[in-house]
Design a protein around this motif. Structure first.
Motif, PDB file in Angstrom:
ATOM      1  N   LEU A   1       6.596  36.569   3.133  1.00 50.30           N
ATOM      2  CA  LEU A   1       7.545  35.498   4.273  1.00 50.30           C
ATOM      3  C   LEU A   1       6.175  34.577   4.876  1.00 50.30           C
ATOM      4  O   LEU A   1       6.333  33.783   5.272  1.00 50.30           O
ATOM      5  N   LEU A   2       5.147  35.228   5.227  1.00 50.72           N
ATOM      6  CA  LEU A   2       3.863  34.815   6.009  1.00 50.72           C
ATOM      7  C   LEU A   2       3.287  33.794   5.037  1.00 50.72           C
ATOM      8  O   LEU A   2       2.812  32.821   5.291  1.00 50.72           O
ATOM      9  N   GLY A   3       3.503  33.822   3.648  1.00 49.32           N
ATOM     10  CA  GLY A   3       2.926  32.932   2.652  1.00 49.32           C
ATOM     11  C   GLY A   3       3.763  31.864   2.696  1.00 49.32           C
ATOM     12  O   GLY A   3       3.248  30.616   2.567  1.00 49.32           O
ATOM     13  N   VAL A   4       4.895  31.772   3.058  1.00 41.32           N
ATOM     14  CA  VAL A   4       5.909  30.535   2.991  1.00 41.32           C
ATOM     15  C   VAL A   4       5.516  30.017   4.183  1.00 41.32           C
ATOM     16  O   VAL A   4       5.270  28.722   4.027  1.00 41.32           O
ATOM     17  N   ALA A   5       5.141  30.485   5.190  1.00 45.75           N
ATOM     18  CA  ALA A   5       5.027  29.701   6.621  1.00 45.75           C
ATOM     19  C   ALA A   5       3.589  29.379   6.378  1.00 45.75           C
ATOM     20  O   ALA A   5       3.099  27.996   6.820  1.00 45.75           O
ATOM     21  N   GLY A   6       2.710  30.083   5.898  1.00 44.16           N
ATOM     22  CA  GLY A   6       0.981  29.639   5.726  1.00 44.16           C
ATOM     23  C   GLY A   6       1.250  28.347   4.647  1.00 44.16           C
ATOM     24  O   GLY A   6       0.094  27.413   4.948  1.00 44.16           O
ATOM     25  N   ALA A   7       1.956  28.189   3.904  1.00 42.66           N
ATOM     26  CA  ALA A   7       1.936  27.047   2.840  1.00 42.66           C
ATOM     27  C   ALA A   7       2.093  25.758   3.627  1.00 42.66           C
ATOM     28  O   ALA A   7       1.841  24.671   3.141  1.00 42.66           O
ATOM     29  N   THR A   8       2.758  25.672   4.757  1.00 47.95           N
ATOM     30  CA  THR A   8       2.984  24.337   5.598  1.00 47.95           C
ATOM     31  C   THR A   8       1.673  24.186   6.193  1.00 47.95           C
ATOM     32  O   THR A   8       1.555  22.847   6.774  1.00 47.95           O
ATOM     33  N   LEU A   9       0.763  25.117   6.706  1.00 47.59           N
ATOM     34  CA  LEU A   9      -0.425  24.934   7.515  1.00 47.59           C
ATOM     35  C   LEU A   9      -1.420  24.003   6.812  1.00 47.59           C
ATOM     36  O   LEU A   9      -1.876  22.959   7.239  1.00 47.59           O
ATOM     37  N   MET A  10      -2.180  24.528   6.103  1.00 51.89           N
ATOM     38  CA  MET A  10      -3.322  24.074   5.383  1.00 51.89           C
ATOM     39  C   MET A  10      -3.259  22.496   4.971  1.00 51.89           C
ATOM     40  O   MET A  10      -4.189  21.721   5.064  1.00 51.89           O
ATOM     41  N   PRO A  11      -2.346  22.180   4.025  1.00 52.23           N
ATOM     42  CA  PRO A  11      -2.344  21.081   3.521  1.00 52.23           C
ATOM     43  C   PRO A  11      -2.120  19.812   4.840  1.00 52.23           C
ATOM     44  O   PRO A  11      -2.704  18.886   4.734  1.00 52.23           O
ATOM     45  N   ALA A  12      -1.155  20.386   5.529  1.00 50.46           N
ATOM     46  CA  ALA A  12      -1.030  19.360   6.751  1.00 50.46           C
ATOM     47  C   ALA A  12      -2.420  19.126   7.560  1.00 50.46           C
ATOM     48  O   ALA A  12      -2.651  18.216   8.111  1.00 50.46           O
ATOM     49  N   THR A  13      -3.362  20.153   7.655  1.00 47.19           N
ATOM     50  CA  THR A  13      -4.432  19.914   8.455  1.00 47.19           C
ATOM     51  C   THR A  13      -5.351  18.816   7.853  1.00 47.19           C
ATOM     52  O   THR A  13      -5.770  18.015   8.468  1.00 47.19           O
ATOM     53  N   LEU A  14      -5.709  19.180   6.434  1.00 45.32           N
ATOM     54  CA  LEU A  14      -6.250  18.412   5.704  1.00 45.32           C
ATOM     55  C   LEU A  14      -5.787  16.881   5.882  1.00 45.32           C
ATOM     56  O   LEU A  14      -6.549  15.987   5.781  1.00 45.32           O
ATOM     57  N   ALA A  15      -4.579  16.757   5.613  1.00 41.87           N
ATOM     58  CA  ALA A  15      -3.998  15.514   5.454  1.00 41.87           C
ATOM     59  C   ALA A  15      -3.939  14.683   6.570  1.00 41.87           C
ATOM     60  O   ALA A  15      -4.250  13.659   6.672  1.00 41.87           O
ATOM     61  N   LEU A  16      -3.644  15.301   7.923  1.00 46.19           N
ATOM     62  CA  LEU A  16      -3.975  14.481   9.066  1.00 46.19           C
ATOM     63  C   LEU A  16      -5.499  14.361   9.199  1.00 46.19           C
ATOM     64  O   LEU A  16      -5.841  13.269   9.990  1.00 46.19           O
ATOM     65  N   ILE A  17      -6.229  15.182   8.843  1.00 43.10           N
ATOM     66  CA  ILE A  17      -7.940  14.617   8.971  1.00 43.10           C
ATOM     67  C   ILE A  17      -8.136  13.405   8.197  1.00 43.10           C
ATOM     68  O   ILE A  17      -8.823  12.580   8.688  1.00 43.10           O
ATOM     69  N   ARG A  18      -7.308  13.418   7.051  1.00 41.48           N
ATOM     70  CA  ARG A  18      -7.479  11.972   6.025  1.00 41.48           C
ATOM     71  C   ARG A  18      -6.982  10.865   6.918  1.00 41.48           C
ATOM     72  O   ARG A  18      -7.443   9.970   6.787  1.00 41.48           O
ATOM     73  N   ASN A  19      -5.926  11.106   7.561  1.00 45.70           N
ATOM     74  CA  ASN A  19      -5.501   9.931   8.415  1.00 45.70           C
ATOM     75  C   ASN A  19      -6.004   9.729   9.693  1.00 45.70           C
ATOM     76  O   ASN A  19      -5.799   8.612  10.298  1.00 45.70           O
ATOM     77  N   LEU A  20      -6.488  10.697  10.392  1.00 45.89           N
ATOM     78  CA  LEU A  20      -7.325  10.542  11.654  1.00 45.89           C
ATOM     79  C   LEU A  20      -8.680   9.731  11.435  1.00 45.89           C
ATOM     80  O   LEU A  20      -9.069   9.212  12.305  1.00 45.89           O
ATOM     81  N   PHE A  21      -9.213  10.213  10.310  1.00 48.94           N
ATOM     82  CA  PHE A  21     -10.608   9.568  10.201  1.00 48.94           C
ATOM     83  C   PHE A  21     -11.018   8.801   8.923  1.00 48.94           C
ATOM     84  O   PHE A  21     -10.707   9.247   8.054  1.00 48.94           O
ATOM     85  N   HIS A  22     -10.970   7.555   9.343  1.00 51.56           N
ATOM     86  CA  HIS A  22     -11.119   6.546   8.044  1.00 51.56           C
ATOM     87  C   HIS A  22     -12.600   6.128   7.843  1.00 51.56           C
ATOM     88  O   HIS A  22     -12.719   5.416   7.001  1.00 51.56           O
TER      89      HIS A  22
END
Length: 510
Positions: free
Chosen positions: A118-139
């Motif tokens: 179950l922790l894996g289900v929650a963890g799957a939401t975190l890492m892609p979101a952090t990198l994707a937000l970096i991609r859209n924060l820093f042009h």
């Protein structure tokens, strides 16, 4: 893939105000996941003593998190592109904290395995979101390289903080406390993230295809499970069936993505040699490292007799090396080349692992510390640059899916590494010959042998522990050799696949 570059004068225009404060929230999420991954290794001997899992159950406790997260990362990354990366990050962080409590109070091996899944289900939401937000924060590419370096350095810092804090907690509280440290980090992340993080999503995402989600999950879990079981117990009909089911599901997933107008994952991304090379490098690197790292904490505690806090401090050189390398990796890749930095880093890690093939029960810390430092530096250079390559290879609206591919390679490598290299250690360990009266549980795990020895007369206990520790060390040395081979092969593959790849210098249009 065509990219739109703006003139130099637009660099300031694309620098979003508050982006560095927003980055501080994102790295908290990375810290959350990194700490959770590293404390498990330290807690394993205590979990073994309290819950008495079999050797197979112990491996499942170690790798089921990676199984589930690998199967869901692409789906969750794509979901973030659709409903909003900030939203899925905050929801995932809240769930991660809540499920950590379930992990802390699991009372049986079976419940512990479910809690980790179950922790894996929650963890799957975190890492892609952090990198994707970096991609859209820093042009601005140079700023983005630094941001990715800080992101990677925080993951490494979490790898350092986890064992040290976890070691302190294990010496003063019960093993479940190592999971509860997630709660304050999660609370800060959610409260501050609501205010600081900007929302971003794909403006034309298309529907979130549930069938693709199911195919991805079945495919990843089935395939990795088959590899794990084959490595641990050899081929059997059930193992073959799981592998075929997983392969068929992944084939169906790929075919479906190629025919959908708005797929969950755009398979055309893999036409980029740089993108594919970076993903492959990540997968092979983690595969070669993870099984070894999983057992290193047990070696430091159960073989060399270090206290948990001392064992955590002993692992610090790897994190320090990775932090330093991550912060300068982007600059190094621009000065030399992407393939030189990635291949050189992987080769260094491979050679460091090769040095561990001579490990013994009484190996001195200077060798262990030097190996860990080199591993940290090499991995820091490689992971930071490959993450930058992956992010810069895709347009911003696909950042979540691309980041998920990167993280899937990472988690899949971790699961396969623990399965294959962990099974090597376990297989060698189980064959040790103990004194008469050695309980069967002693052959399941080194923690089980330590527990069994406490009930034997002193001479028998000493003979049992010596035989068990030597078998464990022999398995660890063999796994280190296999890991070194994988890393050196990854270095060679990266040299060819990343040929001509460069990090961008100009500012891009948001």
């Amino acid at each position: 893939m065509t990219r739109t570059l703006q003139p130099a004068r637009s660099t300031e225009a694309v620098k979003r105000p508050g982006r560095w404060l927003a980055l501080s929230v994102l790295v908290l999420a990375v810290l959350l996941v990194a700490v959770d991954a590293t404390v498990l290794g330290l807690a394993t001997p205590y979990i073994s003593e309290d819950l008495a899992p079999s050797g197979t159950q112990l491996l499942w406790i170690g790798d089921v998190y990676s199984f589930v997260i690998a199967g869901l990362l692409v789906s969750m990354g794509s979901l973030g592109d659709r409903i909003g990366r900030k939203r899925i990050l905050l929801v995932g962080a809240t769930a991660f904290g809540a499920i950590s409590v379930f992990n802390a109070y699991a009372s049986t091996p079976e419940l512990m395995i479910v809690a980790r899944a179950l922790l894996g289900v929650a963890g799957a939401t975190l890492m892609p979101a952090t990198l994707a937000l970096i991609r859209n924060l820093f042009h601005d590419p140079r700023e983005r390289s630094l941001a990715v370096g800080i992101w990677g350095a925080t993951a490494s810092a979490g790898a350092a903080v986890g064992p040290v804090v976890g070691g302190f907690l294990l010496e003063h509280f019960w093993w479940g406390s190592v999971f509860l440290i997630n709660l304050p980090v999660m609370a800060v992340l959610v409260v501050v993230g609501i205010k600081l993080l900007p929302e971003s999503r794909n403006p034309n995402p298309g529907p979130w295809d549930l069938l693709s989600v199911v195919l991805s999950l079945i495919g990843m879990v089935g395939l990795v499970y088959a590899v794990k079981e084959a490595a641990a117990h050899g081929f059997a009909w059930a193992t073959l069936a799981a592998g075929l089911l997983g392969a068929a599901a992944l084939y169906g997933f790929v075919r479906r993505q190629l025919t959908m107008p708005t797929p969950l994952l755009d398979m055309r991304l893999f036409r980029s040699r740089g993108f594919s090379g970076a993903v492959l490098a990540d997968l092979l690197t983690i595969l070669g490292l993870s099984g070894l790292v999983f057992f290193l904490s047990q070696y430091l505690q159960l073989v060399q007799g270090r206290r948990p806090f001392e064992a955590g401090l002993a692992e610090l050189p790897a994190a320090v090396g990775a932090v330093v390398a991550g912060l300068i990796a982007g600059r190094a890749a621009r000065r030399f080349s992407v393939r030189a930095v990635v291949s050189g880093g992987l080769a260094a890690v491979g050679l460091a692992l090769a040095a561990l093939t001579v490990i013994g029960q009484n190996t001195g810390y200077p060798l262990l510390g030097a190996v860990l430092l080199v591993v940290g530096v090499g991995a820091g250079f490689s992971f930071t640059v490959t993450a930058d390559v992956i992010l810069s290879s895709v347009p911003g609206e696909q950042a979540g899916a691309a980041s998920a591919v990167s993280e899937t390679a990472y988690e899949l490598g971790a699961a396969l590494g623990i399965a294959v290299l962990g099974s090597i250690v376990t297989g060698v360990y189980r064959d040790f010959t103990g004194p008469d009266g050695t309980p069967a549980a002693a052959h399941e795990s080194l923690g089980g042998a330590v527990e069994a020895a406490s009930g034997l007369p002193a001479p028998s206990a000493e003979a049992l522990l010596d035989a068990a520790r030597q078998a464990f060390v022999d398995g660890l040395a063999l796994a280190a050799g296999v890991g070194a081979t994988v890393l050196l092969a990854a270095a060679v593959a990266s040299w060819f696949l990343l040929r001509g790849q460069r990090l961008e210098d100009g500012a891009e249009h948001p």
